[in-house]
Structures are given as C-alpha cells and as structure tokens.
Design a protein around this motif. Sequence first.
Motif, PDB file in Angstrom:
ATOM      1  N   LYS A 118       0.800  -1.225   0.000  1.00 34.67           N
ATOM      2  CA  LYS A 118       0.000   0.000   0.000  1.00 34.67           C
ATOM      3  C   LYS A 118       0.835   1.280   0.000  1.00 34.67           C
ATOM      4  O   LYS A 118       0.319   2.356  -0.279  1.00 34.67           O
ATOM      5  N   THR A 119       2.139   1.175   0.281  1.00 34.26           N
ATOM      6  CA  THR A 119       2.999   2.373   0.238  1.00 34.26           C
ATOM      7  C   THR A 119       3.522   2.645  -1.167  1.00 34.26           C
ATOM      8  O   THR A 119       4.213   3.634  -1.386  1.00 34.26           O
ATOM      9  N   GLY A 120       3.216   1.750  -2.111  1.00 32.09           N
ATOM     10  CA  GLY A 120       3.657   1.924  -3.485  1.00 32.09           C
ATOM     11  C   GLY A 120       4.919   1.157  -3.843  1.00 32.09           C
ATOM     12  O   GLY A 120       5.397   1.247  -4.969  1.00 32.09           O
ATOM     13  N   LEU A 121       5.451   0.398  -2.887  1.00 31.97           N
ATOM     14  CA  LEU A 121       6.639  -0.414  -3.163  1.00 31.97           C
ATOM     15  C   LEU A 121       6.250  -1.760  -3.760  1.00 31.97           C
ATOM     16  O   LEU A 121       5.273  -2.377  -3.337  1.00 31.97           O
ATOM     17  N   ASP A 122       7.022  -2.210  -4.734  1.00 31.36           N
ATOM     18  CA  ASP A 122       6.922  -3.589  -5.202  1.00 31.36           C
ATOM     19  C   ASP A 122       7.926  -4.362  -4.363  1.00 31.36           C
ATOM     20  O   ASP A 122       9.123  -4.041  -4.342  1.00 31.36           O
ATOM     21  N   MET A 123       7.440  -5.357  -3.624  1.00 31.96           N
ATOM     22  CA  MET A 123       8.226  -6.022  -2.598  1.00 31.96           C
ATOM     23  C   MET A 123       8.481  -7.489  -2.925  1.00 31.96           C
ATOM     24  O   MET A 123       7.597  -8.178  -3.415  1.00 31.96           O
ATOM     25  N   MET A 124       9.694  -7.938  -2.589  1.00 28.47           N
ATOM     26  CA  MET A 124      10.028  -9.350  -2.631  1.00 28.47           C
ATOM     27  C   MET A 124      10.507  -9.723  -1.237  1.00 28.47           C
ATOM     28  O   MET A 124      11.383  -9.054  -0.681  1.00 28.47           O
ATOM     29  N   ASN A 125       9.905 -10.753  -0.668  1.00 30.99           N
ATOM     30  CA  ASN A 125      10.307 -11.264   0.639  1.00 30.99           C
ATOM     31  C   ASN A 125      10.809 -12.683   0.457  1.00 30.99           C
ATOM     32  O   ASN A 125      10.166 -13.493  -0.211  1.00 30.99           O
ATOM     33  N   ILE A 126      11.952 -12.982   1.091  1.00 31.06           N
ATOM     34  CA  ILE A 126      12.568 -14.298   0.986  1.00 31.06           C
ATOM     35  C   ILE A 126      12.818 -14.826   2.379  1.00 31.06           C
ATOM     36  O   ILE A 126      13.425 -14.134   3.215  1.00 31.06           O
ATOM     37  N   LEU A 127      12.372 -16.037   2.628  1.00 33.03           N
ATOM     38  CA  LEU A 127      12.631 -16.727   3.891  1.00 33.03           C
ATOM     39  C   LEU A 127      13.669 -17.802   3.628  1.00 33.03           C
ATOM     40  O   LEU A 127      13.491 -18.632   2.729  1.00 33.03           O
ATOM     41  N   LYS A 128      14.761 -17.779   4.378  1.00 30.30           N
ATOM     42  CA  LYS A 128      15.778 -18.827   4.290  1.00 30.30           C
ATOM     43  C   LYS A 128      16.218 -19.145   5.710  1.00 30.30           C
ATOM     44  O   LYS A 128      16.926 -18.346   6.339  1.00 30.30           O
TER      45      LYS A 128
END
Length: 160
Positions: A118-128
């Motif tokens: 909602k802030t306008g960021l395109d986000m990638m989250n990675i769990l390792k």
Amino acid sequence: MKHSLIAGLVIAVVGLSADSAWAGGKVDIPAVITKADAEKILGVPVKDAQGGNKEGKDGFYDSEWSYEGVKGGKTLVFDFLIGPPGLAATMFSVLPPGGGKSTKVEGFGDKAIFYHDKTGLDMMNILKGDTLITIGIHGIPAAAALEHEKAAARKILGRL
C-alpha cells in the motif's frame, strides 16, 4: 584418555564451524548492493545509502538500508533480518501486510513472494532458515522491479 581427547577436539571443531557459519550469515547490505548497483537498478543517480546494522540478544541481527534517487521519486529498500528460531518464519507468514495478494517466486531460499504494498513499493520477501530478506522498489514498473529484486536477492543469498 585418547577417546576423550578426540571427542574434545571434535566438539571444538564443530563449535568453531558453527560460529564461523553464524558470523558469515550476517550481511551488510551496502557492501553487497553498492550505490552504483542502486543507480543501475533505479536508472537515476542516488543519494548515499541510509540505514544501519543492529545486533541484539539471542542472535538478532538487522541490516536495514535504503537508496533514494536524487530525482523522480525512485527508491530501493532492503531489510536483512536474522532472528531467534521461528521469528523470521512467523514474520514471513503474515506477509503481505493486510492479507493482500502475493505471487510465489520459485528458486529463492525456502520460500519467496512478490507483491505491491500500500505504500507503493513492489516487494520481494525471501525466507531462508531463520533469515528474512525484504527488497522493495518504488518508481519503476512491477515486472522490472521483480527482475531487479531477483538479481539483488541472488547477490545477497550468495553471501550466506
């Protein structure tokens, strides 16, 4: 006596290996994704990285940084978090915030997702394991942001 000496040596070597692996797991984001990298990703000159690295108790480590374009409202943000067992997985499980829609991204860590927040960021989250990596880009098309985030993620994951 000989068996005690060998057992002690094995324990010492295993302990040193575990400490070395743990220390090597901490990533200082600006050392991996440089200002020149950020300028290439965003397509504009950027200000120096803003943020910091924090360490806490129980193995907590957080490297949170951003690069802001000098014009055009473009931004590149990173958060690299190592937490006590289970923290990163719990945080990943509630992403994206507000239960929004995400797309799975294959081939990164244990799990990875991509979404527009909602802030306008395109986000990638990675769990390792016990590490959560967040990469966000504002100001370029989503498809291009995802490709740049994948490239940055490869560089970061290569340091683990």
